[in-house]
Design a protein around this motif. Structure first.
Motif, PDB file in Angstrom:
ATOM      1  N   ALA A  59       0.829  -1.206   0.000  1.00 44.25           N
ATOM      2  CA  ALA A  59       0.000   0.000   0.000  1.00 44.25           C
ATOM      3  C   ALA A  59       0.861   1.252   0.000  1.00 44.25           C
ATOM      4  O   ALA A  59       0.558   2.236  -0.707  1.00 44.25           O
ATOM      5  N   ALA A  60       1.945   1.254   0.780  1.00 43.58           N
ATOM      6  CA  ALA A  60       2.816   2.422   0.834  1.00 43.58           C
ATOM      7  C   ALA A  60       3.522   2.642  -0.498  1.00 43.58           C
ATOM      8  O   ALA A  60       3.670   3.785  -0.961  1.00 43.58           O
ATOM      9  N   GLN A  61       3.969   1.553  -1.123  1.00 41.99           N
ATOM     10  CA  GLN A  61       4.622   1.703  -2.422  1.00 41.99           C
ATOM     11  C   GLN A  61       3.655   2.242  -3.463  1.00 41.99           C
ATOM     12  O   GLN A  61       4.032   3.064  -4.316  1.00 41.99           O
ATOM     13  N   ASN A  62       2.404   1.814  -3.401  1.00 40.28           N
ATOM     14  CA  ASN A  62       1.404   2.363  -4.318  1.00 40.28           C
ATOM     15  C   ASN A  62       1.268   3.869  -4.141  1.00 40.28           C
ATOM     16  O   ASN A  62       1.158   4.611  -5.135  1.00 40.28           O
ATOM     17  N   ALA A  63       1.277   4.336  -2.879  1.00 38.14           N
ATOM     18  CA  ALA A  63       1.158   5.776  -2.638  1.00 38.14           C
ATOM     19  C   ALA A  63       2.382   6.517  -3.151  1.00 38.14           C
ATOM     20  O   ALA A  63       2.273   7.629  -3.681  1.00 38.14           O
ATOM     21  N   LEU A  64       3.570   5.936  -2.997  1.00 39.36           N
ATOM     22  CA  LEU A  64       4.777   6.568  -3.532  1.00 39.36           C
ATOM     23  C   LEU A  64       4.741   6.611  -5.060  1.00 39.36           C
ATOM     24  O   LEU A  64       5.317   7.519  -5.684  1.00 39.36           O
ATOM     25  N   ASN A  65       4.032   5.645  -5.644  1.00 37.40           N
ATOM     26  CA  ASN A  65       3.909   5.591  -7.109  1.00 37.40           C
ATOM     27  C   ASN A  65       2.756   6.429  -7.644  1.00 37.40           C
ATOM     28  O   ASN A  65       2.533   6.460  -8.855  1.00 37.40           O
ATOM     29  N   GLY A  66       2.024   7.081  -6.719  1.00 38.65           N
ATOM     30  CA  GLY A  66       0.911   7.924  -7.167  1.00 38.65           C
ATOM     31  C   GLY A  66      -0.445   7.258  -7.119  1.00 38.65           C
ATOM     32  O   GLY A  66      -1.425   7.812  -7.603  1.00 38.65           O
ATOM     33  N   PHE A  67      -0.528   6.079  -6.502  1.00 36.09           N
ATOM     34  CA  PHE A  67      -1.806   5.377  -6.403  1.00 36.09           C
ATOM     35  C   PHE A  67      -2.259   5.303  -4.946  1.00 36.09           C
ATOM     36  O   PHE A  67      -2.708   4.265  -4.460  1.00 36.09           O
ATOM     37  N   GLY A  68      -2.154   6.427  -4.258  1.00 39.59           N
ATOM     38  CA  GLY A  68      -2.576   6.484  -2.871  1.00 39.59           C
ATOM     39  C   GLY A  68      -3.978   7.024  -2.729  1.00 39.59           C
ATOM     40  O   GLY A  68      -4.550   7.603  -3.659  1.00 39.59           O
ATOM     41  N   GLY A  69      -4.556   6.822  -1.522  1.00 39.69           N
ATOM     42  CA  GLY A  69      -5.893   7.328  -1.237  1.00 39.69           C
ATOM     43  C   GLY A  69      -6.901   6.215  -1.107  1.00 39.69           C
ATOM     44  O   GLY A  69      -6.794   5.173  -1.761  1.00 39.69           O
ATOM     45  N   PRO A  70      -7.935   6.423  -0.281  1.00 42.46           N
ATOM     46  CA  PRO A  70      -8.919   5.366  -0.033  1.00 42.46           C
ATOM     47  C   PRO A  70      -9.798   5.050  -1.229  1.00 42.46           C
ATOM     48  O   PRO A  70     -10.382   3.960  -1.288  1.00 42.46           O
ATOM     49  N   ASP A  71      -9.912   5.984  -2.186  1.00 43.89           N
ATOM     50  CA  ASP A  71     -10.818   5.777  -3.317  1.00 43.89           C
ATOM     51  C   ASP A  71     -10.086   5.411  -4.603  1.00 43.89           C
ATOM     52  O   ASP A  71     -10.723   5.252  -5.647  1.00 43.89           O
ATOM     53  N   CYS A  72      -8.761   5.305  -4.532  1.00 36.85           N
ATOM     54  CA  CYS A  72      -8.010   4.857  -5.696  1.00 36.85           C
ATOM     55  C   CYS A  72      -8.236   3.353  -5.850  1.00 36.85           C
ATOM     56  O   CYS A  72      -8.083   2.595  -4.885  1.00 36.85           O
ATOM     57  N   GLN A  73      -8.620   2.906  -7.018  1.00 39.21           N
ATOM     58  CA  GLN A  73      -9.026   1.527  -7.222  1.00 39.21           C
ATOM     59  C   GLN A  73      -7.805   0.599  -7.276  1.00 39.21           C
ATOM     60  O   GLN A  73      -7.005   0.658  -8.207  1.00 39.21           O
ATOM     61  N   ILE A  74      -7.705  -0.248  -6.244  1.00 39.46           N
ATOM     62  CA  ILE A  74      -6.601  -1.201  -6.107  1.00 39.46           C
ATOM     63  C   ILE A  74      -7.192  -2.599  -5.936  1.00 39.46           C
ATOM     64  O   ILE A  74      -8.150  -2.794  -5.189  1.00 39.46           O
TER      65      ILE A  74
END
Length: 914
Positions: A459-474
């Protein structure tokens, strides 16, 4: 030891030898009534026999016991101002090295809940058997938790047998047995309340008890509720010390290529403190000097005030590391709410046969406050060049933690529940005079759940890659949906850089901490039957015998979050759930032989079958009273401790954390890292041989003086390897995990049979009371002198003289040579007062060198009894009334196993009985 310390210790020892003590006030002594008719005298004698801890057979008096036994009664408990049974350990100088309930950076029991162990003779917390009314209680700490055993208002007395007792009770009774005995014949209502003022951490306790008896039914019900506020490191000088972590926030950045500015030029950063720094040129310079393209920089804003960074390194900033001390945010003790309920009942089936029941419920909720996030130690995070917050313009590995001193505390919550149920029957054996039976079944269970959070690496790596936030579809597997674009719409970037601590999109915080939970269940089921009776007449009386059998089932189960199983977290290492169970079958017997009116002999033996091994442990003891004022006693026994389920038969892998130092990193002064523990199915039981020789003198009325020599030879000790020792032995070995850049991440440790532990010494006690007019003055003293404390790490290894040592680098407990408790009491009509001095001598510090000084504290209390029936009692007092700080110790601040950091604990209490 300094000259002043030696003088103080010598003075205290001299005082003790002159006025030494049996602590604890109420010795339960039965006195035979005189009758003119011999039959009536015999009947009275039988009615007045008591069964004390360390025997299944009755005695006329505890003075007839051959084993040294310390009894702390209700009066002493009240005079001590204690609110739970943990504090009874302060009254026993033979107890050293207890763990649990307070943070110990060097390890030592759970610090996220209210728990405390016993540790007689410093032979290990699992080598003291703690019983509730003579029966085992389930646990999840590896030891019985005294904090949650029973309400103190329900306690009649605490009996502690100070020599080996496996011949009577089986496993764990190597150093002795502590038996908490509750009131079973109370009638009426009792209520009490106590408020305790501790600076920054006040607390209160309310208790109640109701009891009554009818034609056939007797019952006692008691309860207590205790609240204790949290205490943090910055709130005490002794725990408010510099203990910097090399994985901080701001953190450090490891580059494998030259920094590049937005237009392809050099990266120049001016943080307002160090002036403009050309990171591109500095990279070239360091790379040329080291011959490596891997270069570490401290966060460019590490030195800016308010970010929470401290620069450390051999060269000028930023050629080093950004560190910070989070010790001030660490907890000393958690916030705790503890509820206890206990019930005893009996029902007369006939005038001779009765059914009995015991029930106990314990619930606690605790909150442990600490730094906002853990360091990343189990994996790596990379800040990509595309992250708009990345000033280096190239991919860089982050080394640190995502939240630091500027963020609010992270809270760990624990919910613990335990239940203990006993049902049985007792009475005379049908058709046999003076033979009795006692059969019962017991079920005991304890479980806890820890709810907290850590950094999910995916999850942290996703946020560093620009895919952070509760509504970002993961996806459930951590993959961003194909329709999502980094940093657009519901997806945002997160910045770990010090310059952006308060500027990142708040939605990105969703990815920084992910909740998880783990827990454990311990269960215990057993059936036991005991038959006792008279055998034959001897010159000293009637010989008695006991025969018994027990079948016991033990089960331990651990569950962990799927994120831990799949190694997704950055600090909490990979663990697996697991369980183990076993069945133990036991046969035991005891004989009491009054060879002469002045000589009693005890013989006992117990055989236990664990399936994978069996043990047979005998005991022989004698008490000889050649004259009225002199008693001599001696005992010899063998004892054992079976490996715990999690040590030997469980299939779980447990990850914890501990502070370790990387010997290959000269800048590392200590960082919390992952420590993985696995079981060892080849463990053998621990074994010991014990003997005790003692003498009691009663030269004048109201004066009792006793000396006991104890000797324990403890072999095949089960120990958990020390993580730091494993690292130091082979820093690059197969059990030490490092990342691609050589950073220490984790270490694997296990259990092993670790050689031996030998200890001997003396317990010296004195009790003297004197009436002066309407006043009664009493001196109680107990002192323990340890003369030998040897530790051997393993077979064919050298023996370590650990006497007077802290023993943090070996399996031993802290072993102060001398501990002393001296109580002076005064009573007059409705008034009473007492002063208790508790002294522990100094120990050598084997972590930091030097010495951990001695610690002497004074507890005081004044009480006034009032009301028409003297049924109200008001008490005011203070534990550690002089607010004495615990002596300083390297690495941990102080030694929680020998002292506490609470300071003065002033209290007022009011009790009522109707």
């Amino acid at each position: 030891m300094s000259v002043s310390e030696r003088q103080k210790s010598h003075l205290l020892k001299t005082v003790s030898i002159v006025s030494l003590a049996m602590i604890g006030g109420s010795m339960l002594v039965g006195q035979a009534a005189h009758a003119q008719d011999q039959d009536e005298e015999e009947e009275t004698r039988r009615e007045q026999t008591i069964v004390v801890t360390g025997s299944y057979l009755g005695r006329q008096s505890q003075d007839q016991m051959a084993s040294p036994t310390l009894t702390v009664g209700e009066q002493t408990l009240q005079a001590s101002g204690m609110t739970n049974l943990e504090e009874v350990l302060n009254l026993n100088t033979a107890n050293i090295g207890s763990v649990g309930g307070a943070q110990d950076l060097a390890g030592g029991g759970a610090d996220d809940r209210a728990t405390r162990s016993a540790n007689l003779r410093g032979l290990g917390v699992q080598s003291t058997l703690v019983l509730l009314n003579g029966r085992r209680v389930a646990n999840t700490d590896g030891y019985t938790n005294l904090v949650g055993l029973t309400p103190t208002i329900a306690v009649d007395r605490v009996e502690t047998v100070l020599d080996g007792a496996s011949a009577l009770y089986g496993s764990d009774a190597i150093a002795g047995v502590m038996n908490v005995i509750t009131k079973k014949d109370f009638e009426g209502i009792a209520l009490s309340g106590q408020y305790t003022h501790i600076a920054d951490a006040p607390g209160y306790t309310v208790q109640g008890m109701i009891g009554g008896s009818g034609e056939k039914l007797d019952a006692v019900l008691s309860f207590s509720h205790e609240y204790q506020d949290k205490l943090q490191g910055f709130e005490r000088d002794v725990t408010n010390f510099d203990n910097t972590s090399g994985l901080a926030q701001p953190g450090n950045y490891i580059l494998s290529s030259r920094p590049v500015g937005p237009n392809g030029g050099d990266v120049i950063i001016d943080n307002g403190v160090n002036g403009p720094i050309n990171y591109s040129q500095l990279y070239d310079q360091i790379s040329a000097q080291t011959g490596s393209n891997v270069v570490q920089f401290a966060d460019p804003h590490c030195t800016v005030e308010g970010t929470g960074g401290i620069y450390a390194g051999p060269g000028e900033f930023p050629n080093g590391s950004c560190r910070f001390s989070y010790q001030q945010r660490n907890p000393v003790k958690p916030k705790a709410r503890i509820t206890l309920v206990h019930a005893d009942a009996s029902y007369d089936l006939t005038p001779e046969h009765e059914l009995y029941f015991e029930g106990r419920y314990h619930q606690q909720g605790t909150e442990r406050y600490g730094i906002a996030s853990f360091p990343i130690t189990t994996g790596t995070l990379t800040v990509p060049a595309e992250n708009p917050y990345n000033p280096f313009g190239v991919d860089t590995q982050f080394a640190g933690r995502l939240l630091g001193n500027q963020s609010p505390d992270r809270v760990e919550r624990v919910e613990l529940d335990s239940i203990h149920l006993v049902g049985g029957a007792r009475g005379p054996l049908f058709g046999l005079d003076n033979w009795n039976y006692d059969v019962f079944g017991a079920y005991s269970r304890e479980d806890f759940v820890l709810k907290t959070s850590d950094t999910d690496l995916i999850a942290a790596q996703n946020a560093l890659n620009g895919f952070g936030g509760p509504d970002c579809q993961i996806s459930p597997f951590g993959e961003p949906a194909g329709s999502e674009v980094p940093g657009e719409g519901n997806c945002v970037f997160f910045s770990p850089f010090g310059a952006d601590q308060n500027q990142s999109d708040p939605r990105a915080s969703y990815n920084v901490l992910t909740p998880y939970q783990r827990g454990e269940i311990g269960e215990l089921r057993y059936l036991e039957g005991v038959i006792t009776g008279d055998l034959f007449e001897l010159p000293g009386g009637t010989a008695g015998v006991a025969f018994g059998a027990q079948i016991r089932e033990e089960k331990q189960e651990t569950f962990v979050d799927s994120g831990i199983v799949n190694a997704r977290f950055g600090f909490v290492g990979q663990s697996s759930p697991g369980q183990g169970e076993r069945q133990i079958e036991s046969l035991f017997s005891e004989m009491y032989l009054p060879v002469l009116p002045t000589l009693d002999v005890q013989l006992a033996v117990r055989h236990e079958d664990y399936g994978s091994f069996t043990t047979t442990d005998p005991k022989i003891a004698a008490n000889w009273r050649p004259v009225d004022w002199l008693a001599l006693r001696g005992s010899y026994s063998t004892a054992f401790r079976a490996p715990d389920i999690e040590e030997t038969v469980s299939d779980q892998v447990v990850s914890g954390v501990g502070q370790t130092v990387d010997p290959l990193d000269p800048t590392d002064t200590g960082t919390f890292r992952t420590i993985r523990t696995v079981s060892n199915p080849d463990l053998k039981p621990e074994q010991s041989e014990n003997f005790n020789l003692g003498v009691t003198l009663n030269p004048i009325d109201d004066l009792i003086f006793s000396v006991d020599y104890f000797n324990f030879d403890f072999t095949d000790r089960i120990a958990l390897e020390a993580a730091q020792q494993v690292i130091n032995a082979d820093p690059n070995g197969p059990r030490v995990q490092r990342d691609e850049f050589g950073r220490l991440l984790a270490v694997d440790i296990g259990y092993f049979n670790a050689g031996s532990n030998k200890t001997d010494g003396f317990d010296v006690r004195l009790n003297y009371s004197k009436d002066v007019g309407a006043n009664t003055f009493t001196i109680d003293n107990m002192a323990t002198f340890i003369t030998t404390y040897d530790v051997q790490l393993g077979p064919n290894q050298p023996v370590i003289d650990a006497l007077g040592g802290r023993n943090a680098t070996n399996p031993g407990a802290p072993a102060p040579e001398f501990r002393n408790n001296l109580r002076l009491s005064w009573e007059r009509d409705r008034h009473a007062a007492n002063v208790l001095m508790r002294h522990t001598s100094s120990v050598d510090d084997d972590i930091g060198g030097g010495e951990v000084d001695s610690w002497t504290v004074y507890d005081v209390q004044y009480s006034y009894t009032f009301g028409e029936a003297d049924n109200y009692r008001l008490a005011v007092g203070a534990i550690n009334v002089l607010d004495e700080e615990p002596p300083a110790a390297a690495f941990t601040g102080y030694l929680p196993s020998l002292a506490d950091a609470l300071g003065r604990q002033a209290y007022v209490s009011l009790s009522l009985r109707m």
